[in-house]
Design a protein around this motif. Sequence first.
Motif, mmCIF file in Angstrom:
data_model
loop_
_atom_site.group_PDB
_atom_site.id
_atom_site.type_symbol
_atom_site.label_atom_id
_atom_site.label_comp_id
_atom_site.label_asym_id
_atom_site.label_seq_id
_atom_site.Cartn_x
_atom_site.Cartn_y
_atom_site.Cartn_z
ATOM 1 N N PRO A 1 1.009 -1.148 -0.031
ATOM 2 C CA PRO A 1 0.088 0.008 0.034
ATOM 3 C C PRO A 1 0.739 1.302 -0.067
ATOM 4 C CG PRO A 1 -0.822 -1.818 1.573
ATOM 5 C CD PRO A 1 0.287 -2.018 1.069
ATOM 6 N N GLU A 2 0.691 2.324 -0.724
ATOM 7 C CA GLU A 2 1.128 3.303 -0.953
ATOM 8 C C GLU A 2 0.279 4.424 -1.081
ATOM 9 O OE1 GLU A 2 3.449 3.773 -4.794
ATOM 10 O OE2 GLU A 2 3.206 1.668 -4.927
ATOM 11 N N ALA A 3 0.889 5.602 -1.125
ATOM 12 C CA ALA A 3 -0.036 6.896 -1.051
ATOM 13 C C ALA A 3 -0.770 7.080 -2.631
ATOM 14 C CB ALA A 3 0.677 8.296 -0.703
ATOM 15 N N GLN A 4 -1.864 7.342 -2.770
ATOM 16 C CA GLN A 4 -2.720 7.499 -4.030
ATOM 17 C C GLN A 4 -3.517 8.638 -3.714
ATOM 18 O OE1 GLN A 4 -1.341 5.963 -6.499
ATOM 19 N NE2 GLN A 4 -0.736 3.946 -5.663
ATOM 20 N N THR A 5 -3.742 9.548 -4.664
ATOM 21 C CA THR A 5 -4.757 10.641 -4.662
ATOM 22 C C THR A 5 -6.050 10.060 -5.538
ATOM 23 O OG1 THR A 5 -2.999 12.125 -4.811
ATOM 24 C CG2 THR A 5 -4.970 12.764 -5.433
ATOM 25 N N SER A 6 -7.051 10.219 -4.805
ATOM 26 C CA SER A 6 -8.462 9.941 -5.066
ATOM 27 C C SER A 6 -9.221 11.598 -5.416
ATOM 28 C CB SER A 6 -9.200 9.076 -4.145
ATOM 29 O OG SER A 6 -8.591 8.050 -4.073
ATOM 30 N N THR A 7 -9.722 11.351 -6.370
ATOM 31 C CA THR A 7 -10.415 12.867 -6.490
ATOM 32 C C THR A 7 -12.160 12.540 -6.860
ATOM 33 O OG1 THR A 7 -8.682 13.708 -7.397
ATOM 34 C CG2 THR A 7 -10.603 14.938 -8.175
#
Length: 357
Positions: free
Chosen positions: A199-205
């Motif tokens: 798991p790693e940082a992802q941007t959700s919009t």
Amino acid sequence: MSNPVRFAVIGSGWRAQFHLRVAAADPARLEAVAVMARDQAKADAIRSRYGVPGVTSIDDLLAHEPEFVVADVSWPAMPGILKELSARGVRVLAETPPAPDLAGLRDLWTTIKDETLVQVAEQYVLMPGHAARLAVIAGGAIGTPQAVEVASTHLYHATSLIRAFLAVGTDRAVVSGRSFETRMALPLGFDGWNTDPQPEAQTSTYATLDFGDGRVGVYDFMNMQWWNPLLARRVVVRGTLGELVDDTVTSWDGHDPVTSRIEYRRTGVDMNLEGNEVVHASFNGTVVWRNTWVGTRLSEDDLAVADHLVAVGAWARGEAEGPYSLAAACQDHALGLAIEESARTHQDVVVEGEPWA
């Protein structure tokens, strides 16, 4: 006797090879007559791989007499190419988006020699699933569409789907967006498989697009969603008489709510030896989408690209309206830019009164 659509390509990168690949799959219907690359080495590489003449100038490209030119170039380079080709009276199919930003879109629209010479390569509505859903909705199964949720692809591609499902043109839109940092594993990316994804940082919009009169689009996209096999694609369309959720349709038959499914005939499954393809989509016993490229074994995205090229060919020959105009492309990119701006500023952004509208 075959009469293939003849097109040339400017560019030799990843996107250009989508167009070359589908042409190679059925040369009786699509013929790539030449490719323009930045240098002779790239031009020679294209000739070696696809058997298509490689050139390094627009004059040499046009000498092969294409019916239209596909511009598969970078965002910053696209407006200049469109202006030059249209000024020479050349019909052109531009890769998305036609300009990088809102100022570029406005400048392109107001200064281009002839916008009627331009179509834009937006194939998502032609993908088998989306094409089948649009056909079912057009048939009135859920009444008049009111709300659409798209969790599949990003920005201008997603807004093109939202507008298509709602049958919205360049209407005024109030866009409200937010972005969040979440964590998600990414087993598959542009560069291939990761054998130990963490798991790693992802941007959700997320965003809403209010077109007025009760018509609303909901945008949901996580970074790298195109590639991530852990994430489902989701399309929800709510109408006045029912709802479509992916391939399941619930509607009112006059007496009761009934549920039906869009079904796909796929060959190559179990002991079927017809090949490995999607053949058609049907709804309530009626075929609503048919693969006209059976035998090519093209992926669903490639099928949409191929259908789009044929549609552009019909437009170039004066046989049909264009499948996706420059005005439509400018509107969808403006909406996508508004999503990003609203998510960044936490303020509503209004898209209206643009020159192409």
